[in-house]
Design a protein around this motif. Structure first.
Motif, short mmCIF file in Angstrom:
data_model
loop_
_atom_site.label_atom_id
_atom_site.label_comp_id
_atom_site.label_asym_id
_atom_site.label_seq_id
_atom_site.Cartn_x
_atom_site.Cartn_y
_atom_site.Cartn_z
N ILE A 93 0.16 -9.03 -16.52
CA ILE A 93 0.47 -9.28 -15.11
C ILE A 93 0.14 -10.73 -14.76
CG2 ILE A 93 -0.15 -8.70 -12.72
CD1 ILE A 93 -0.61 -5.84 -13.60
N ASN A 131 -2.36 -4.06 -5.37
CA ASN A 131 -3.09 -4.11 -4.10
C ASN A 131 -4.60 -3.89 -4.20
OD1 ASN A 131 -1.58 -3.16 -0.92
ND2 ASN A 131 -3.21 -4.58 -1.35
N GLY A 152 13.91 2.00 -12.73
CA GLY A 152 12.50 2.32 -12.51
C GLY A 152 11.56 1.13 -12.65
N ARG A 153 12.13 -0.05 -12.91
CA ARG A 153 11.26 -1.23 -13.00
C ARG A 153 11.93 -2.39 -12.26
NH1 ARG A 153 10.96 -4.05 -18.33
NH2 ARG A 153 9.57 -2.54 -19.32
N TYR A 154 11.29 -2.87 -11.24
CA TYR A 154 11.87 -3.90 -10.37
C TYR A 154 10.90 -5.05 -10.22
CZ TYR A 154 14.44 0.32 -9.57
OH TYR A 154 15.15 1.47 -9.79
N ALA A 208 -4.37 4.28 -2.97
CA ALA A 208 -5.59 4.55 -2.22
C ALA A 208 -6.79 4.13 -3.05
CB ALA A 208 -5.67 6.03 -1.86
N ARG A 216 -4.86 1.21 -20.07
CA ARG A 216 -4.24 0.58 -18.90
C ARG A 216 -4.29 -0.94 -18.95
NH1 ARG A 216 -1.97 2.47 -15.24
NH2 ARG A 216 -3.15 1.56 -13.54
N TYR A 269 -10.82 -2.12 -15.04
CA TYR A 269 -11.17 -0.71 -15.20
C TYR A 269 -12.47 -0.49 -15.96
CZ TYR A 269 -6.67 0.53 -13.26
OH TYR A 269 -5.61 0.67 -12.42
N LEU A 292 4.53 7.70 -13.30
CA LEU A 292 4.75 7.75 -11.85
C LEU A 292 3.66 6.99 -11.12
CD1 LEU A 292 5.53 11.33 -10.56
CD2 LEU A 292 7.02 9.34 -10.61
N GLY A 338 -0.64 5.23 -11.67
CA GLY A 338 -1.77 4.95 -12.55
C GLY A 338 -2.97 4.55 -11.73
N GLY A 339 -4.14 4.68 -12.34
CA GLY A 339 -5.33 4.28 -11.61
C GLY A 339 -6.57 4.42 -12.45
N TYR A 386 -13.29 1.17 -11.07
CA TYR A 386 -13.51 -0.29 -11.25
C TYR A 386 -14.89 -0.65 -10.70
CZ TYR A 386 -11.36 0.45 -6.67
OH TYR A 386 -11.04 0.95 -5.44
N PHE A 407 -5.89 4.53 -7.14
CA PHE A 407 -4.62 4.70 -7.87
C PHE A 407 -3.51 4.04 -7.08
CE2 PHE A 407 -4.90 8.05 -4.76
CZ PHE A 407 -3.64 8.01 -4.17
N ILE A 454 0.80 4.77 -6.72
CA ILE A 454 2.02 5.47 -7.11
C ILE A 454 3.16 4.47 -7.05
CG2 ILE A 454 3.63 7.33 -6.47
CD1 ILE A 454 1.35 8.63 -4.91
N GLY A 455 4.02 4.44 -8.05
CA GLY A 455 5.23 3.63 -7.97
C GLY A 455 6.23 4.39 -7.11
P1 HAM Z 1 -0.28 -0.18 -12.32
O1 HAM Z 1 -0.33 0.82 -13.41
O2 HAM Z 1 -0.06 -1.59 -12.70
O3 HAM Z 1 -1.65 -0.05 -11.51
O4 HAM Z 1 0.83 0.25 -11.29
C1 HAM Z 1 0.82 1.55 -10.71
C2 HAM Z 1 2.22 2.13 -10.68
O5 HAM Z 1 3.11 1.22 -10.02
C3 HAM Z 1 2.86 2.35 -12.03
O6 HAM Z 1 2.44 3.58 -12.58
C4 HAM Z 1 4.33 2.37 -11.69
O7 HAM Z 1 4.72 3.65 -11.21
C5 HAM Z 1 4.41 1.39 -10.56
N1 HAM Z 1 4.94 0.09 -11.04
C6 HAM Z 1 4.27 -0.89 -11.69
N2 HAM Z 1 5.10 -1.91 -11.97
C7 HAM Z 1 6.32 -1.57 -11.49
C8 HAM Z 1 7.61 -2.21 -11.47
N3 HAM Z 1 7.80 -3.42 -11.96
N4 HAM Z 1 8.64 -1.54 -10.89
C9 HAM Z 1 8.46 -0.30 -10.36
N5 HAM Z 1 7.28 0.32 -10.34
C10 HAM Z 1 6.22 -0.29 -10.91
C11 HAM Z 1 -1.95 -0.77 -10.39
O8 HAM Z 1 -1.18 -1.46 -9.79
C12 HAM Z 1 -3.37 -0.55 -9.90
N6 HAM Z 1 -3.61 -1.41 -8.74
C13 HAM Z 1 -3.60 0.92 -9.57
C14 HAM Z 1 -5.00 1.16 -9.12
C15 HAM Z 1 -5.42 1.32 -7.84
N7 HAM Z 1 -6.06 1.23 -9.89
C16 HAM Z 1 -7.13 1.43 -9.15
N8 HAM Z 1 -6.76 1.46 -7.90
#
Ligand code: HAM
Length: 452
Positions: free
Chosen positions: A65, A93, A130-132, A140, A273, A278, A301, A303-304, A307, A324, A326-327
């Protein structure tokens, strides 16, 4: 170069969300808000851009990232004395929420903070289904001083149980919870050292990507989907063998609480992850991949994870937490695909139409001189709580009836006779029944279901 008249398109990886699909988005968001409020979460809205350093320190310099996916720019200095600042569109976020927690001293209350958010995130990934590059997350976070119980395994289990409830209430079928523990920061250091050692003699046999990861971020080696890497990955040390007693006990307590609530799960020792903050519990909810999922290969769908050191990494007080995201784009694709499969296998159509209700009435003024009266009637009915579309004086019986049928359940004809008598002609499209209704009783009549 484009000519002045060539149409401008949305940027690659971004998209417009249009009705009727936006009705499905709104419904998903309202169910999420409802579930969050039942679990005691309040909404937080953080800025869409932040200082680049926040993500470099929070998410980690070596992560995909931060190292290659962020939209970063030097924000111009306003005055000579002012320095330009490096800013970044948020790729996620959690870092912003923890920054806000520190900035507003939310920990001083001594209470656990339970915050949810909804909004766009930005990552310069290769776009596919599914990826943008602009995508939406519903997320949350639960964090606070350790004295508020923020480190307790019950927090982890509660967040996971809430997610299971949310997915069930949204009607997502076939979800799977995978989880793992990546241990404390010191467990991870020991594990990464062991990984490096184990990788050294074999990494040259791995995919090009993994050879690079073996150097920069060995944990990411475990994520590889490349077929040539799989057997080697299976032979690498497992993080579970590097957990200290506290991390082990924490993870066991999370699993026991999940079992007690009847939440099915699978422990996946490879789930580390892609973000550096984490510690201990990490998790993903997936749905079976393939065409029916609507997601192709992007089957995560959400992840989380936990931390526990992030606040300190950002210069704040000790504030362990778990959360976590949700996408939302993926969630919508999955819901649409599942609705289509259930409704009419083999004949896909826009399932989100199911979420859209027709309006209560279409008002058709016969002739332009009836327009003001039509608008007045529409105003009256809308104020009475009905959903109404109003036509105009160009109304032509056959064509306009067809248009009205698409928009509304009933049509109200407004001609001179109707205005004079105060008795209106109403037709119900589904039954074909036409009837006269007194204007004073119109609102009540229009609000009764069409079948009665
Ligand atoms: P992440 O796994 O990078 O975690 O993103 C969480 C979700 O966002 C992914 O499972 C996916 O569904 C969605 N997502 C990620 N990238 C894309 C993309 N390019 N296009 C569409 N959907 C996407 C986080 O972002 C952490 N902040 C989660 C978290 C919260 N961990 C602890 N607190």
């Amino acid at each position: 170069m484009s000519t002045p008249s060539s149409p401008i398109k949305a940027v690659r990886g971004t998209r417009d969300l249009l009705p009727p699909e936006t009705a499905l988005w709104a419904r998903v968001e309202s169910i999420a808000r409802d579930v969050f409020s039942r679990y005691g979460f309040g909404e937080i809205r953080t800025p869409i851009f932040e200082a680049t350093e926040l993500f470099a320190r929070g998410v980690g310099e070596e992560t995909d990232i931060v190292s290659k996916e962020m939209y970063t720019w030097e924000d111009r200095a306003r005055a000579q004395s002012e320095k330009a600042q490096s800013l970044t569109l948020r790729p996620e976020n959690t870092a912003g929420v923890v920054r806000a927690y520190i900035e507003h001293k939310l920990g001083d209350s001594g209470q656990l903070q339970k915050l949810f958010y909804l909004g766009p995130q930005f990552r310069r990934e290769r776009p596919q289904r599914g990826r943008y590059r602009q995508f939406w997350q519903i997320g949350a976070e639960v964090l606070g001083p350790p004295s508020a119980g923020s480190e307790s395994p019950i927090r982890d289990a509660e967040v996971l149980e809430m997610l299971a409830t949310l997915l069930d209430e949204l009607g997502v079928k076939g979800w799977r919870l995978e989880l793992n523990s990546v241990g404390s920061a010191t467990d991870r250091l020991r594990y990464v050292a062991a990984l490096r050692e184990a990788l050294a003699p074999v990494k040259h046999q791995m995919s090009e990507d993994n050879q690079r990861r073996a150097e920069t971020n060995p944990l990411r080696v475990l994520d590889s989907k490349a077929p040539e890497d799989q057997a080697l990955i299976d032979s690498l040390p497992k993080i579970a063998d590097y957990l200290d007693d506290d991390s082990r006990a924490h993870f066991d307590a999370v699993l026991a609480a999940l079992a007690a609530c009847g939440i099915p799960y699978t422990v996946n020792p490879r789930l580390v992850r892609g973000l550096d903050y984490y510690t201990r519990t990490t998790f993903e909810f997936t749905i079976p991949s393939g065409d029916a999922s609507g997601l192709g290969t992007q089957n995560a769908l959400l992840g989380g994870g936990r931390y526990d050191g992030l606040s300190e990494m950002l210069g704040g007080p000790r504030a362990p937490g778990i959360g976590f995201a949700i996408g939302e784009d993926r969630l919508i694709l999955a819901l649409q695909a599942q609705a289509e499969a259930a409704l009419n296998p083999g004949a896909p159509h826009l399932a989100s139409e199911m979420w859209v209700q027709k309006l209560d009435a279409y008002i058709a003024p016969l002739g332009p001189e009836r327009n003001p009266a039509a608008l007045t009637l529409a105003r009256e009915l809308r104020r009475a709580g009905l959903s109404v579309e109003v036509g105009d004086g160009t109304f032509r019986l056959k064509k306009s009836f067809e248009a009205a049928d698409k928009a509304a359940r009933r049509i109200v004809i407004l001609g001179e006779d109707e205005l004079q008598s105060g008795i209106l002609t109403v037709k119900t499209f589904s039954t074909g029944m036409q009837t006269k209704v007194n204007r004073a009783e119109l609102a009540v009549y229009l609000s009764t279901p069409a079948s009665e």
